[in-house]
Design a protein around this motif. Structure first.
Motif, PDB file in Angstrom:
ATOM      1  N   GLU A   1      -6.792  -3.164   3.794  1.00  0.00           N
ATOM      2  CA  GLU A   1      -8.394  -3.308   4.052  1.00  0.00           C
ATOM      3  C   GLU A   1      -8.671  -4.738   4.037  1.00  0.00           C
ATOM      4  OE1 GLU A   1     -12.357  -1.481   2.067  1.00  0.00           O
ATOM      5  OE2 GLU A   1     -10.757  -2.094   0.753  1.00  0.00           O
TER       6      GLU A   1
ATOM      7  N   ASP B   1       0.801  -1.366  -0.029  1.00  0.00           N
ATOM      8  CA  ASP B   1       0.172   0.056  -0.078  1.00  0.00           C
ATOM      9  C   ASP B   1       0.837   1.375  -0.104  1.00  0.00           C
ATOM     10  OD1 ASP B   1      -2.593  -1.151   0.009  1.00  0.00           O
ATOM     11  OD2 ASP B   1      -2.662  -1.512   1.980  1.00  0.00           O
TER      12      ASP B   1
ATOM     13  N   ILE C   1      -8.842   2.954   0.522  1.00  0.00           N
ATOM     14  CA  ILE C   1      -7.514   3.711  -0.248  1.00  0.00           C
ATOM     15  C   ILE C   1      -6.444   2.804  -0.052  1.00  0.00           C
ATOM     16  CG2 ILE C   1      -6.080   5.442  -0.550  1.00  0.00           C
ATOM     17  CD1 ILE C   1      -8.344   7.279   0.184  1.00  0.00           C
ATOM     18  N   SER C   2      -6.361   2.196   1.066  1.00  0.00           N
ATOM     19  CA  SER C   2      -5.218   1.347   1.407  1.00  0.00           C
ATOM     20  C   SER C   2      -5.694  -0.051   1.070  1.00  0.00           C
ATOM     21  CB  SER C   2      -4.611   1.563   2.789  1.00  0.00           C
ATOM     22  OG  SER C   2      -5.583   1.603   3.811  1.00  0.00           O
ATOM     23  N   THR C   3      -5.771  -0.690   0.094  1.00  0.00           N
ATOM     24  CA  THR C   3      -6.540  -1.638  -0.389  1.00  0.00           C
ATOM     25  C   THR C   3      -5.941  -2.993   0.068  1.00  0.00           C
ATOM     26  OG1 THR C   3      -5.260  -1.880  -2.435  1.00  0.00           O
ATOM     27  CG2 THR C   3      -7.567  -0.612  -2.574  1.00  0.00           C
TER      28      THR C   3
ATOM     29  N   TRP D   1      -6.070   5.870   5.796  1.00  0.00           N
ATOM     30  CA  TRP D   1      -5.293   5.011   4.954  1.00  0.00           C
ATOM     31  C   TRP D   1      -3.795   4.934   5.238  1.00  0.00           C
ATOM     32  CZ3 TRP D   1      -1.996   8.073   2.415  1.00  0.00           C
ATOM     33  CH2 TRP D   1      -2.527   9.463   2.204  1.00  0.00           C
TER      34      TRP D   1
ATOM     35  N   SER E   1     -10.225   1.910   5.745  1.00  0.00           N
ATOM     36  CA  SER E   1      -9.976   2.673   4.486  1.00  0.00           C
ATOM     37  C   SER E   1      -9.810   1.832   3.309  1.00  0.00           C
ATOM     38  CB  SER E   1      -8.979   3.696   4.567  1.00  0.00           C
ATOM     39  OG  SER E   1      -8.865   4.393   3.414  1.00  0.00           O
TER      40      SER E   1
ATOM     41  N   PRO F   1      -3.143   2.428   8.368  1.00  0.00           N
ATOM     42  CA  PRO F   1      -4.410   1.648   8.174  1.00  0.00           C
ATOM     43  C   PRO F   1      -4.645   0.633   9.200  1.00  0.00           C
ATOM     44  CG  PRO F   1      -2.947   1.193   6.480  1.00  0.00           C
ATOM     45  CD  PRO F   1      -2.255   2.180   7.171  1.00  0.00           C
TER      46      PRO F   1
END
Length: 469
Positions: free
Chosen positions: A147, A51, A142-144, A114, A140, A117
């Motif tokens: 997440e 990330d 955004i920080s896939t 994110w 979040s 995270p």
């Protein structure tokens, strides 16, 4: 019912059963989060590297270790935190029992951020569990990678009747906020914080908003340039500048700037090498969208260190800007990237004036060889937190509250402050059913004598104060 309604309903039923209220249950769930961190350590470090290009060092220190510390501190102190807090009484209640009961709110919603995270999602959860709440976590999107780890792996460690992790973006979060929660804890930007607060107001739900802002860093004349540069460079460029408490800009006079810039150049090369893009210790911007936003800020002022970028790698070099004006784009928003502007001021008075003309920041820093100057900045400004002669280190103390003020947020957490944030402090007075004759002075018909006796029984007198009639 929608899936969110089903989840909230399930958690509320569990909360109302009293399941989360015992010390033993809370400790078991705190230990479960600790087991998750330990057993999934490698997976978590890999997700953070994907990330944000976080090194294992930064991930361990600022994500996993800080969360473990909060868990252990809560377990070590939970028994004392949960105890009723007995309070002073007046003469009228001398024979009664008066105390504060720390009740859980109920079902809490925790919305993480994110940039850290794991830390910014799990540390609030530690507070919610410690206080006896059920909780829904929304990491979040955004920080896939982080997440995904939280959503797919954490639920296996927690009681599914009391805790849930949900995924999604703006649309899903908006739907989630339509539900009635008993507490909402949000970490993110001031703009989104206003949306969260507006949604919470529909149900009169209390909130904690951990936001951000432009954190000033005043550098006084006479500091040791290299020591000051080391500490500022470390705190500004840690996690590629994507830290809500990082120094956002420097205020100093021209002579100090001329000493500081070469010292920062030396520190950056020592930390990250001649080409920071090749350093395993320097992070990346989290997404293409954020890369474009941060890159646009490079046009402000004059670049004296760094300035390079690589869109494909989401890399922006650690950059220092001079000749920056208050009206430049880089001074209009929180940078949240590896750029450090320097504004020149004549003296500490001018620096304080500049700081006080703007929104109150989440953190404020002052460097000076004279403690009187550091304390003067502290006395004459307002911020969520303050650190003299270093950057970000106040965050390492869980004995200190962490939180913003005004535009940088409301509420606080870390350590016992997390427990208190997620607890309703319930005022309790338990009275005797006997001795009714004592109460007659408050009942009608009223008399002057009864008034005098009652005031004597309930008023607090000023110490050392003598009134001559």
């Amino acid at each position: 019912m929608s899936s969110y309604e089903e989840i909230v309903s399930r958690l509320r039923t569990s909360f109302q059963s009293g399941k989360t209220r015992t010390e033993e249950y809370r400790i078991s769930q705190l230990e479960a989060v600790g087991c998750f961190l330990e057993e999934k350590r490698k997976v978590l470090n890999e997700a953070l590297a994907k990330d944000l290009h976080k090194s294992v060092f930064e991930s361990e220190v600022s994500e996993l270790s800080m969360t473990r510390t909060e868990i252990n501190f809560a377990i070590n102190n939970l028994k004392s935190w949960m105890k009723d807090e007995y309070v002073d009484k007046n003469l009228a209640t001398k024979l009664d029992s008066a105390f504060v009961r720390k009740d859980p709110y109920g079902v809490a919603l925790i919305i993480g951020a994110w940039n850290y995270p794991i830390h910014l999602t799990l540390i609030p959860l530690v507070g919610a569990i410690s206080a006896g709440n059920c909780a829904i976590l929304k990491p979040s999107e955004i920080s896939t990678n982080s997440e995904k780890v939280l959503a797919e792996l954490l639920p296996a460690y927690l009681d599914k009747d009391c805790f849930a992790v949900v995924s999604g973006g703006v649309k899903e979060t908006t739907q989630l906020l339509e539900m009635k929660f008993d507490y909402i804890f949000f970490t993110g930007s001031p703009n989104v914080g206003k949306i969260i607060m507006a949604a919470a107001s529909k149900h009169l739900t209390p909130v904690t908003l951990e936001l951000g802002g432009k954190n000033p860093c005043y550098v006084d004349r006479g500091v040791d340039p290299q020591t000051t540069a080391n500490r500022i460079v470390w705190s500004r460029f840690y996690n590629a500048g994507q830290t809500c408490v990082a120094p956002d800009y420097i205020l100093c006079d021209t002579e100090t700037r001329e000493q500081l810039v070469p010292a920062m150049r030396e520190a950056l090369e020592r930390f990250y090498g001649k080409d920071p893009q090749q350093s395993p210790d320097f992070g990346r911007i989290v997404s293409g969208k954020h890369f474009q936003r941060v890159k646009a800020l490079l046009a402000s002022g004059k670049v004296v260190i760094g300035g390079g970028s690589d869109e494909e790698d989401k890399y922006i070099a650690p950059t220092v800007l001079v000749d920056v004006k208050e009206t430049d784009p880089v001074m209009q928003e929180e940078i949240f990237g590896p750029i450090l502007p320097i504004l020149t001021v004549e003296n500490v008075k001018e620096a304080i004036g500049y700081i006080n003309r703007h929104e109150r920041p989440l953190a404020l820093y002052a460097f000076s060889p004279d403690n009187k100057v550091v304390n003067h900045v502290l006395d004459c400004t307002s911020s969520g937190g303050f650190c003299g002669n270093d950057g970000m280190m106040h965050m390492t103390l869980i004995s200190l509250p962490f939180g913003g003020i005004g535009n940088s947020g409301m509420g606080m957490y870390h350590g016992k402050y997390s427990f208190d944030t997620f607890s309703h402090h319930r005022a309790c007075l338990l009275r005797s059913t006997g001795l009714e004759s004592i109460n007659t002075i408050r009942y009608p018909p009223y008399t002057e004598r009864s008034l005098g006796l009652l005031l004597q029984a309930i008023e607090t007198k000023r110490k050392g104060f003598c009134s001559i009639q």
